[in-house]
Design an enzyme around this catalytic site. Structure first.
Site, PDB file in Angstrom:
ATOM      1  N   ASP A  22      -8.342  -1.550  -2.899  1.00 29.36           N
ATOM      2  CA  ASP A  22      -7.542  -2.631  -3.471  1.00 29.36           C
ATOM      3  C   ASP A  22      -7.333  -3.671  -2.371  1.00 29.36           C
ATOM      4  OD1 ASP A  22      -5.344  -1.864  -1.908  1.00 29.36           O
ATOM      5  OD2 ASP A  22      -4.245  -0.946  -3.565  1.00 29.36           O
ATOM      6  N   HIS A  30      -5.820  -1.743   0.742  1.00 31.16           N
ATOM      7  CA  HIS A  30      -6.086  -0.353   1.133  1.00 31.16           C
ATOM      8  C   HIS A  30      -7.580  -0.015   1.075  1.00 31.16           C
ATOM      9  CE1 HIS A  30      -1.901  -0.422  -0.481  1.00 31.16           C
ATOM     10  NE2 HIS A  30      -1.680   0.227   0.654  1.00 31.16           N
ATOM     11  N   SER A  48       1.811   3.748   3.200  1.00 33.73           N
ATOM     12  CA  SER A  48       0.793   4.036   2.185  1.00 33.73           C
ATOM     13  C   SER A  48      -0.512   4.559   2.765  1.00 33.73           C
ATOM     14  CB  SER A  48       0.489   2.784   1.358  1.00 33.73           C
ATOM     15  OG  SER A  48       0.052   1.734   2.201  1.00 33.73           O
TER      16      SER A  48
END
Ligand SMILES: *[C@@H]1O[C@H](CO)[C@@H](O)[C@H](O)[C@H]1NC(C)=O
Ligand SMILES: *[C@@H]1O[C@H](CO)[C@@H](O)[C@H](O)[C@H]1NC(C)=O
Ligand SMILES: *[C@@H]1O[C@H](CO)[C@@H](O)[C@H](O)[C@H]1NC(C)=O
Ligand SMILES: *[C@@H]1O[C@H](CO)[C@@H](O)[C@H](O)[C@H]1NC(C)=O
Length: 350
Positions: A325, A328, A35
């Site tokens: 978040d 991240h 990610s």
């Protein structure tokens, strides 16, 4: 005094030549990983590891939620821009893009994946070996698109970014019993290093020469890990940071070995650890206000579907936060990390 002008003219010509040649040095950015560098491949597969909805992407161009796990751009985007290429690196599976776009930048990354096949199984995302299969298809298309000689040159001169490993530890090793019953954490690290080595050796066999191997962040300081560090208030989980540091040492050694073993390759370690730790420990010196919790929702647990548009707690200005978040970074953090990598490691390819 015409001769006085000659050196200046000479210097100017040298400078222009440098600009021209350095601009041509890295014709494309080609990305593998998780990610940290997925620009939306997971939108096209069946997994819960997604972020193609608001408020993700709210500071991206057009406010679009692309599938990047941030409020805006991610490190691969900033690195591409630093090399004079496009300001974003598109996802290979995104139907909005074609080989024309991918000829200067493409990411095969998949949120939730890792070096270990067992890690990508957890959330049914794209395993690393499959990212490499996509890359082989890409090579074929690029050869059709550019012709063989030009495609070979592009693939040889391109900068390959590898960024993964956090999920192998946090989503897999420390969460599920299997790998822990098979390996000590040191053995597991060596197992992952072996996969990284054979992956890079395969890429080399396919023509890659310029490679950035991404180090692990201080993963014990992700807001999620602080929240679950129940016995220590909201402190960082030191044991995870220690693993990240030792894994990064092993990655560094791997770069030394590969540079010795594979003629003509140049592998560098791009290490986000210390710069991110500094941002977390002294957020104000980077213009941040909050580092222990994230912007989205309560900032303690939420990512993916739990970070949703209806949550009343989501912050209004993400640039005050180190994390977007619970797992991240914000766009601003990503930019600082990318700049740091360019200055400390990737400048060698400019
Ligand atoms: C690559 O080539 C295949 C076969 O020609 C085609 O189906 C596919 O759409 C191409 N992909 C891209 C990204 O151009
Ligand atoms: C991961 O899975 C692929 C496909 O099944 C396999 O070829 C590869 O050997 C596996 N990697 C490891 C390290 O087991
Ligand atoms: C391109 O690369 C392939 C694979 O390395 C090689 O077989 C081929 O001869 C190269 N072609 C040109 C035109 O350089
Ligand atoms: C790195 O390599 C050096 C020299 O071979 C060795 O002494 C050291 O233990 C290695 N470090 C790690 C973390 O593997």
């Amino acid at each position: 005094m015409a001769y006085m002008h000659v050196p200046w003219l000479f210097i100017l010509i040298q400078f222009l030549l440098l600009l021209v040649t350095s601009g041509a040095k890295v014709p494309a950015i080609i990305v593998f990983g998780d990610s940290s560098v997925d620009a939306g491949n997971n939108n096209q597969i069946s997994t819960v590891a997604r972020s193609n909805f608001e408020p993700y992407g709210r500071d991206f161009s057009g406010g679009q939620p692309t599938g990047r796990f941030s409020n805006g751009r991610i490190p691969s985007d900033f690195i591409s821009q630093a090399f004079g290429l496009k300001p974003t690196v598109p996802a290979y599976l995104d139907p909005k893009y074609s080989i024309k776009d991918f000829a200067v930048g493409v990411t095969f990354a998949s949120a939730g994946t890792g070096y270990d096949n067992a890690t990508s199984d957890v959330l049914s995302v794209i395993p690393l070996w499959k990212e490499l299969e996509y890359y082989k298809d890409y090579q074929k298309n690029l050869t059709t698109y550019l012709g063989e000689a030009k495609a070979n040159e592009t693939l040889r001169e391109a900068l390959y970014l590898l960024s993964m490993g956090t999920n192998d530890f946090l989503e897999n090793y420390y969460t599920l019993p299997d790998r822990r019953s098979q390996f000590t954490v040191d053995e597991y690290q060596n197992f992952l290093i072996g996969i990284a080595k054979s992956f890079i050796t395969s890429l080399y066999g396919l023509g890659a020469r310029k490679i950035s191997l991404g180090g692990l962040p201080p993963m014990g300081c992700m807001p999620l890990e602080r929240t679950t560090n129940l016995f220590n208030g909201d402190a960082c989980t030191e044991s995870y940071n220690i693993v990240a540091l030792s894994f990064n040492d092993k990655l560094k050694n791997l770069t030394v070995d590969l540079n010795k073993e594979l003629a003509g390759i140049k592998v560098v370690l791009s290490n986000p650890y210390y710069v991110l730790l500094q941002m977390i420990q002294k957020p104000s010196s980077y213009g941040f206000e909050v580092a222990s919790v994230a912007c989205c929702a309560t900032g303690m647990f939420e990512m993916g579907y739990a970070c949703d548009q209806m949550n009343p707690f989501t912050c209004t200005d993400a640039s005050k936060y180190v994390f977007w978040d619970s797992f991240h970074p914000t766009e601003k953090t990503n930019q600082i990390i990318a700049d740091h990598m360019v200055k400390t490691a990737l400048y060698r390819f400019m």
